[in-house]
Design a protein around this motif. Sequence first.
Motif, short mmCIF file in Angstrom:
data_model
loop_
_atom_site.label_atom_id
_atom_site.label_comp_id
_atom_site.label_asym_id
_atom_site.label_seq_id
_atom_site.Cartn_x
_atom_site.Cartn_y
_atom_site.Cartn_z
N PRO A 1 113.83 -52.96 38.32
CA PRO A 1 112.58 -53.08 39.07
C PRO A 1 111.39 -52.90 38.14
CG PRO A 1 113.67 -50.99 39.56
CD PRO A 1 114.62 -51.79 38.71
N TYR B 1 121.21 -51.14 42.70
CA TYR B 1 120.80 -51.15 44.12
C TYR B 1 120.53 -52.61 44.51
CZ TYR B 1 115.63 -51.46 43.44
OH TYR B 1 114.35 -51.84 43.14
N MET C 1 107.33 -52.37 48.40
CA MET C 1 107.72 -52.67 47.02
C MET C 1 109.24 -52.67 46.89
SD MET C 1 106.50 -53.23 44.04
CE MET C 1 107.40 -53.60 42.54
N PHE C 2 109.88 -51.67 47.47
CA PHE C 2 111.31 -51.43 47.21
C PHE C 2 112.19 -51.81 48.40
CE2 PHE C 2 108.87 -48.28 44.76
CZ PHE C 2 109.21 -48.71 43.49
N ALA D 1 112.94 -57.53 47.28
CA ALA D 1 113.50 -58.82 46.91
C ALA D 1 115.00 -58.98 47.13
CB ALA D 1 113.14 -59.11 45.45
C1 PHB Z 1 113.05 -54.21 45.16
O1 PHB Z 1 113.29 -52.99 45.32
O2 PHB Z 1 113.42 -55.07 45.98
C2 PHB Z 1 112.32 -54.64 43.91
C3 PHB Z 1 111.50 -53.74 43.23
C4 PHB Z 1 110.85 -54.15 42.06
C5 PHB Z 1 111.03 -55.45 41.59
C6 PHB Z 1 111.84 -56.35 42.29
C7 PHB Z 1 112.48 -55.94 43.44
O3 PHB Z 1 110.44 -55.83 40.44
#
Ligand code: PHB
Length: 390
Positions: A220, A166, A97-98, A122
């Motif tokens: 996020p 971040y 996720m992160f 992302a």
């Molecule tokens: C990320 O940590 O890359 C991340 C997390 C949540 C999101 C988008 C990117 O909605």
Amino acid sequence: MKLPIIAALAATLFSSVAAADTIKVGVIGPMSGPFAIHGKNFKAGIDAWLALNGNKIGDNTIEVVYRDVPQPDPAQSKALAQELVVKEGVQYLGGFMFTPDAMAVTPLLKQGNVAMVVMNAATSAIVTKSPYVVRTSFTTWQTSTPIAKVAFDGGVKKVISLVTDYGPGVDAENAFKAAFTAAGGEVVESIRMPLATNDFSPIMQRAKDSGAQGVFAFLPSGPTTLGFVKAFNDNGLKSAGIKLFGPGDLTQEPDLPALGEAALGMQTTFHYSVSHVSPENKAFIEAVGKAIGNPKDISFTSVGAYDGMYVISKMIEATGGKQDAEKAVDAVKGLSWTSPRGPVSIDPESRHITQNIYLREVAKADDGSYYNKETRTFEKQGDPGLAAAK
Ligand code: PHB
């Protein structure tokens, strides 16, 4: 004559034994805690893919094992990935996720001979950290670039940028600023908020004081985005005529009932909307709805996981189930298919997904529920952030 027959027999025996393996896929995500909706969506997307396609690739059987990292925690993510590779013997890693959790695992891939499929994280640079990374989600460069043009063309010339401090937030800030200033707009101030921020009133005051006609924001997706959009409304920015723009993380579908009128009319750009109209999405929503239990819980993370499973299935097919991360990744370079989100392909150079990005507006359906209504398509978007990430 005898020897070649024995050799041939041995070869068949060996290959049939080698081919009838259980191929383990280790998935790391927030299975509990404040972001658990996304762990749930990873699992539902994967279960939906398995329900529609079965768990067999040739003679091999896919088995998915999950590990929980509730919040960004690179040390925990790395430790769990190590355990999955060494003790569980997974051939593939997925989820993430992160960004910090994905970044922490990339140094393990080559040594472990493991391919990694990023189903959410992302930040553009992740794919540059190892040749064994493929991404089926999006980048915030990809999703934040088109909204800058939408904001400018809609008459907003001065924007304040508010992002979480971040990787994906910094990328979103840079992406928006590059596209907005190129269009002729001005970013009057850029504020980076700590990840743990949940009192947004002081930030909203600064946004009001800045004189900006619009706010660009990335946070996020989860409890923070919900709090942020509510605070935008509650602190009077919406009623003052200030427009809120961002990538679609801000209006994920499970949050729309709680946001209600506060989000109505809000424009975002994103790679996936639950309401996307296509036969592929119809079949997906049906399967993922069954897997998740309550269809109102479906979010974008399910599609990253679903397509991630498709990519992993192609990797298993190409390697015949043998552990060969390089061959697995090579096999999906240039792969194209029709995802529930629309046409997609894996860029052979970056190993990141090329896809449509949609402009959406939060709308109210006849039954009173809220949804992201797609109103425009930016076709075949690559990742503009890769040049910046190098
Ligand atoms: C990320 O940590 O890359 C991340 C997390 C949540 C999101 C988008 C990117 O909605």
